[in-house]
Design a protein around this motif. Sequence first.
Motif, short mmCIF file in Angstrom:
data_model
loop_
_atom_site.label_atom_id
_atom_site.label_comp_id
_atom_site.label_asym_id
_atom_site.label_seq_id
_atom_site.Cartn_x
_atom_site.Cartn_y
_atom_site.Cartn_z
N PHE A 128 0.84 -1.21 0.00
CA PHE A 128 0.00 0.00 0.00
C PHE A 128 0.87 1.26 0.00
N GLY A 129 2.00 1.22 0.71
CA GLY A 129 2.92 2.34 0.66
C GLY A 129 3.49 2.53 -0.73
N TRP A 206 12.57 13.86 -2.53
CA TRP A 206 13.20 12.83 -1.71
C TRP A 206 12.65 12.87 -0.28
N HIS A 207 12.43 14.06 0.24
CA HIS A 207 11.91 14.18 1.61
C HIS A 207 10.52 13.55 1.71
N TRP A 208 9.69 13.82 0.72
CA TRP A 208 8.35 13.25 0.73
C TRP A 208 8.39 11.73 0.54
N GLY A 209 9.25 11.29 -0.38
CA GLY A 209 9.37 9.86 -0.61
C GLY A 209 9.89 9.11 0.60
N LEU A 210 10.95 9.63 1.21
CA LEU A 210 11.49 9.01 2.41
C LEU A 210 10.50 9.08 3.56
N GLY A 211 9.77 10.18 3.64
CA GLY A 211 8.75 10.31 4.68
C GLY A 211 7.70 9.23 4.55
N ALA A 212 7.29 8.94 3.31
CA ALA A 212 6.29 7.90 3.08
C ALA A 212 6.84 6.52 3.45
N ILE A 213 8.11 6.28 3.13
CA ILE A 213 8.74 5.01 3.46
C ILE A 213 8.81 4.82 4.98
N VAL A 218 6.72 2.74 10.37
CA VAL A 218 6.12 3.03 11.68
C VAL A 218 4.73 2.40 11.77
N ALA A 219 3.94 2.52 10.70
CA ALA A 219 2.59 1.94 10.70
C ALA A 219 2.65 0.44 10.88
N ILE A 220 3.61 -0.20 10.24
CA ILE A 220 3.76 -1.66 10.37
C ILE A 220 4.01 -2.05 11.81
N GLU A 221 4.94 -1.35 12.46
CA GLU A 221 5.27 -1.68 13.84
C GLU A 221 4.08 -1.42 14.77
N LEU A 222 3.39 -0.30 14.57
CA LEU A 222 2.27 0.05 15.45
C LEU A 222 1.13 -0.96 15.31
N VAL A 223 0.80 -1.33 14.07
CA VAL A 223 -0.31 -2.26 13.85
C VAL A 223 0.05 -3.66 14.33
N THR A 224 1.28 -4.08 14.06
CA THR A 224 1.70 -5.44 14.45
C THR A 224 1.48 -5.70 15.93
N PHE A 225 1.89 -4.76 16.76
CA PHE A 225 1.84 -4.95 18.21
C PHE A 225 0.66 -4.21 18.83
N SER A 226 -0.48 -4.33 18.20
CA SER A 226 -1.68 -3.64 18.69
C SER A 226 -2.87 -4.59 18.65
#
Length: 256
Positions: A128-129, A206-213, A218-226
């Motif tokens: 999705f990213g 690059w800032h926007w692209g890296l920000g999305a990455i 972060v979303a993966i880690e938050l959802v995984t352990f929730s």
Amino acid sequence: MATRAIGPEGQADDRQFFLASALAMAAVLVAGFSLNIVMGRSSFGAPTLVHAHALVFFGWVVLYVVQNLLVARGSYALHRQLGWIGAFWVVAMIVLGCLATLAMVRRGGVPFFFLPQQFLVFDPATLFGFAALTYAAIALRRHSDWHRRLNFCAMTLLLGPGFGRLLPMPLLTPYAFEAAFFAGLIFPAAGMVADIRRTGRIHPAWHWGLGAILLTAVAIELVTFSPLGDALYRAATMGSMGESVAPLAYPAPPAG
């Protein structure tokens, strides 16, 4: 890789960098999956879904390389015509990627250096990213400098499986996912260095692209352990072999 409108001539000076990077990204993926075959960790006897998934994903890699090659050669008309294929190809990648992930989790076949619940979350979330960055690049196709950099960052998100097959993943547990995920950042980093050498500044794309990455990670880690991750795992594995697999414990390594 949607249509790319080429801007002022000064913006075309980086075409060779993007072509070389596309070839290097493709090399990482080909090397990773080839090593898996040579080492006997995968075979052509996999289920049809796995073959369909592989065909569609490597088709994207070929399309990405070809699109950069066309731009490097100045074949902009053909690039634009082929580019719209990518807009629809992404949908097939998301569908097959999610189905392949679900099938592995349901049969309890998650690699032993990944947490099953994390695997269930990070594969679709990465896709999705990737899709978000790709469609952002499509929306900005008339601004070639933004378009090519956002597509580049989208491609970076697909490199995890390649690096994951090249890195010593069992030795990197419990950070195997993070190691494979962030290894790909070497490419945007190279892009920023190339910008500085060429223009004296880092392009804001690059800032926007890296920000999305990073937001994806972060979303993966938050959802995984929730609780949401727990609910997703229960729903995904209900009535399957995966239901008996502990979602937040590493599976036992294969015997021998």
